[in-house]
Write a protein that holds these residues in place. Sequence first.
Motif, PDB file in Angstrom:
ATOM      1  N   ILE A   1       0.990  -1.151  -0.011  1.00 45.67           N
ATOM      2  CA  ILE A   1       0.066   0.199   0.077  1.00 45.67           C
ATOM      3  C   ILE A   1       0.816   1.185   0.006  1.00 45.67           C
ATOM      4  O   ILE A   1       0.684   1.986  -0.683  1.00 45.67           O
ATOM      5  N   TYR A   2       2.057   1.218   0.843  1.00 46.92           N
ATOM      6  CA  TYR A   2       2.908   2.313   0.929  1.00 46.92           C
ATOM      7  C   TYR A   2       3.489   2.651  -0.553  1.00 46.92           C
ATOM      8  O   TYR A   2       3.473   3.816  -0.740  1.00 46.92           O
ATOM      9  N   ASP A   3       4.059   1.676  -0.988  1.00 42.04           N
ATOM     10  CA  ASP A   3       4.719   1.902  -2.365  1.00 42.04           C
ATOM     11  C   ASP A   3       3.867   2.259  -3.475  1.00 42.04           C
ATOM     12  O   ASP A   3       3.984   3.258  -4.239  1.00 42.04           O
ATOM     13  N   LEU A   4       2.601   1.789  -3.589  1.00 40.82           N
ATOM     14  CA  LEU A   4       1.631   2.318  -4.566  1.00 40.82           C
ATOM     15  C   LEU A   4       1.336   3.515  -4.223  1.00 40.82           C
ATOM     16  O   LEU A   4       1.048   4.368  -5.152  1.00 40.82           O
ATOM     17  N   ALA A   5       0.978   3.969  -3.172  1.00 41.32           N
ATOM     18  CA  ALA A   5       0.435   5.456  -2.739  1.00 41.32           C
ATOM     19  C   ALA A   5       1.546   6.424  -2.861  1.00 41.32           C
ATOM     20  O   ALA A   5       1.218   7.409  -3.611  1.00 41.32           O
TER      21      ALA A   5
END
Length: 552
Positions: free
Chosen positions: A130-134
């Motif tokens: 989630i962190y990387d995609l955001a």
Amino acid sequence: MAFHRRLLHFRSSFNRRSFSPGAREGFNGSLRSYNATLTPEQTLLQIVKEVKQDGADNSVMDDEIAKIRQEFNAAKQSFLKIPEALKEMPKMNPEGIYVNKNLRLDNIQVYGFDYDYTLAHYSSNLQSLIYDLAKEHMVNEFRYPEVCISFKYDPNFPIRGLYYDKQKGCLLKLDFFGSIEPDGCYFGRRKLSRKEIAEIYGTRHIGRDQARGLVGLMDFFCFSEACLIADIVQYFVDAKLEFDASYIYEDVNRAIQHVHRRGLVHRGILSDPNRYLVKNGQVLQLVKMLREKGKKLFLLTNSPYYFVDGGMRFMLEDSTGYTDSWRELFDVVIAQANKPDFYTSDHPFRCYDTEKDTLAFTKVDAFIPNKIYYHGCLKSFLQITKWNGPEVIYFGDHLFSDLRGPSKAGWRTAAIIHELESEIRIQNDETYRFEQAKFHIIQELLGKLHATVANSQRTEACQLLLAELNEERQKARRMMKKMFNKSFGATFLTDTGQESAFAYHIHRYADVYTSKAENFLLYPPEAWLHVPFDIKIMPHHVKVPSSLFRNQ
């Protein structure tokens, strides 16, 4: 001898003073009233009497300080080993069900479940995804600096239940009463000192006006959100760039919402389920047990059907006969429910065609087994099912989106808090209980000292004892905190042993709470769950009594 010296000083001072009628200036600058009709000799006798009383009071105070010092010295000796009584204390069950409001399971006829982090369990890898995609979305779409792509999710930084101040840019951990935890305020990745907190907020207590600018980060997806907010704030601080703290929150939140709503997270999980999903046969056991007992079951989730279907198939692929027919386990399946609006809106239900990936236009006035429904609202749900509020219990992990609406609608609620299991194991540990007992002893001694001595009367011996007690208390606090999260400590507790704001919301919106829904397998469906009579706020917190260290 000391008394005679004071008396000589007073006599000399008395001889030099002129007294106005009705009032005389005390020898420490205070005003003392004397009868204007007294002769100088009578006034002197009255002053002598007061001096004797002051001396007696000081003597009593010195004796009390000496007693507290003795108690402290004795306590320090007992700190050298863990008392046997502490080792024998009963331990809390990490898989237990903890009760805020009495619940008779024999009265529950309908069980409802959220999907994410309730029926489906995820590995720690999900937060990094989630962190990387955001962050990629923020760089590519919101034009954040390219350097943000190099940011890495830090699983050791955030906890659930933090608040972000959109006005001041701080991440806060609050206690049960809405005060800032002294060691739980971060600006970016830097912890603020108590002095800095006072300069920014004036007081540790968050008032109503300030609370309007706070955003609660309460669900399990908030870990990546909190970490990304802090990392971006820190970047702007280090780069000496001006920024608006509210913009950062809005952008991070929009990015997090985007990767969910556009299915980026869902597709990432399904592309590698072994990396992100945790198989759990006990979920199937729970659902089957409830059906065998004649209970009605429904699934109510914000996730799209294809994602739920893929996850359920993966989790049940080792269970013969249920991979393709998991829908038969539920009387009603509702996807993309749009909680929390589901509980207050008037949106109609739509029947979803799993083959064509389309929504029907016909009115839904009955729920047909093995069919999938989208959207809808609580009002229509109750009209169609005729299920009464008190006979329904709903399981979810988000205190606001999942549980606040049902609790107001009269449903019983069960909060799924995965961190609970690990935190109880820490609290059961002898080292933690030892530090907790030490902390309580020091708190008790500090309370005695403050009650005995006013600020203006602190002698050198008193100041020394106060400093030693505070230092010992700080040591115990640091030891307890680092057993949990190094930045914010425990999810449910502050460093002082008080319940956190997150605990407050659990207490408010969850009738019961546990680490996972499958823990209900450990209890018969007819069980009566009662609030412990000796616990006032959070049932899983056992306070270690300081008496354990006495009479060693």
